[in-house]
Enzyme design. Structure first.
Site, short mmCIF file in Angstrom:
data_model
loop_
_atom_site.label_atom_id
_atom_site.label_comp_id
_atom_site.label_asym_id
_atom_site.label_seq_id
_atom_site.Cartn_x
_atom_site.Cartn_y
_atom_site.Cartn_z
N LYS A 116 -4.02 147.17 7.77
CA LYS A 116 -4.87 148.36 7.69
C LYS A 116 -5.86 148.28 8.85
O LYS A 116 -6.97 147.78 8.69
CB LYS A 116 -5.61 148.41 6.35
CG LYS A 116 -4.69 148.46 5.15
CD LYS A 116 -5.43 147.95 3.92
CE LYS A 116 -4.51 147.77 2.75
NZ LYS A 116 -3.76 146.53 2.77
N HIS A 166 1.58 145.56 5.50
CA HIS A 166 0.37 145.74 4.71
C HIS A 166 -0.92 145.83 5.53
O HIS A 166 -2.01 145.95 4.97
CB HIS A 166 0.28 144.59 3.70
CG HIS A 166 -0.43 144.94 2.45
ND1 HIS A 166 -1.61 144.36 2.07
CD2 HIS A 166 -0.13 145.84 1.48
CE1 HIS A 166 -2.01 144.86 0.91
NE2 HIS A 166 -1.14 145.77 0.54
N ASP A 185 -9.00 153.44 21.92
CA ASP A 185 -9.14 153.26 23.37
C ASP A 185 -9.10 151.80 23.81
O ASP A 185 -9.73 151.42 24.79
CB ASP A 185 -10.44 153.91 23.88
CG ASP A 185 -10.41 155.42 23.81
OD1 ASP A 185 -9.30 155.99 23.77
OD2 ASP A 185 -11.49 156.02 23.78
#
Length: 179
Positions: free
Chosen positions: A119, A117, A124
């Site tokens: 996100k 779940h 870089d």
């Protein structure tokens, strides 16, 4: 540091994508009826397109074509892109995961019950992009969502360590097909 709030009004990001694909090339007008401008979506895309070496994505669902185009553009530019996602949401109608895999982007997914779940994105190994936003058109245009962008080494390291842990855990060589 930046905080982005959604929903974001619909906008054209063709100029951003064109500039990223061909830096310094003359701008071409886009025939679409959407306005261009500074929106939460355009600012998120700008942050992603700043990647020069790597982009690590850990996303529950990913169906926004504009964000997928930005990720593909980075991959074509030689940026190492890795994506971890939830297996149940990979094959849903509109998912961009198959498109990204077909483009040669490395994708790994969970193999067990429970959702992957997270996100977040790491640009870089220096910039963390995280929040409640699923990378779906619905979430971007309709939901009350938030995204936090930080370049704090301690936060980036914690999320990078979590990404690497999950990346190894979801290595297909470790899958168990017959328990």
């Amino acid at each position: 540091r930046e905080v982005l709030f959604f929903p974001s009004r619909p906008c054209c990001i063709e100029a951003l994508l064109a500039e990223a694909a061909e830096p310094g090339a003359p701008a071409r007008p886009c025939p679409c009826p959407l306005p261009s401008g500074d929106t939460a979506l355009s600012r998120l895309v700008r942050r992603l397109l700043s990647a020069r070496r790597s982009l690590d994505l850990c996303l529950f669902s990913f169906s926004c074509p504009q964000l997928a185009r930005a990720v593909q553009l980075l991959h074509r530019r030689g940026v190492r892109v890795r994506l971890v996602t939830d297996a149940q949401y990979m094959g849903l109608h509109g998912s961009q995961i198959g498109r990204l895999r077909h483009a040669g982007i490395q994708v790994r997914h969970d193999q067990h019950s429970g959702y992957m779940h997270h996100k977040f994105a790491i640009v870089d190994r220096r910039m963390l992009i995280t929040g409640s936003l699923n990378w779906t058109t619905q979430a971007i245009q309709s939901n009350r969502e938030n995204v936090l962008v930080v370049e704090d080494a301690d936060y980036v390291k914690a999320f990078q360590d979590e990404f690497e842990r999950i990346w190894e855990e979801y290595n297909p060589a470790n899958y168990i097909f017959f328990p």
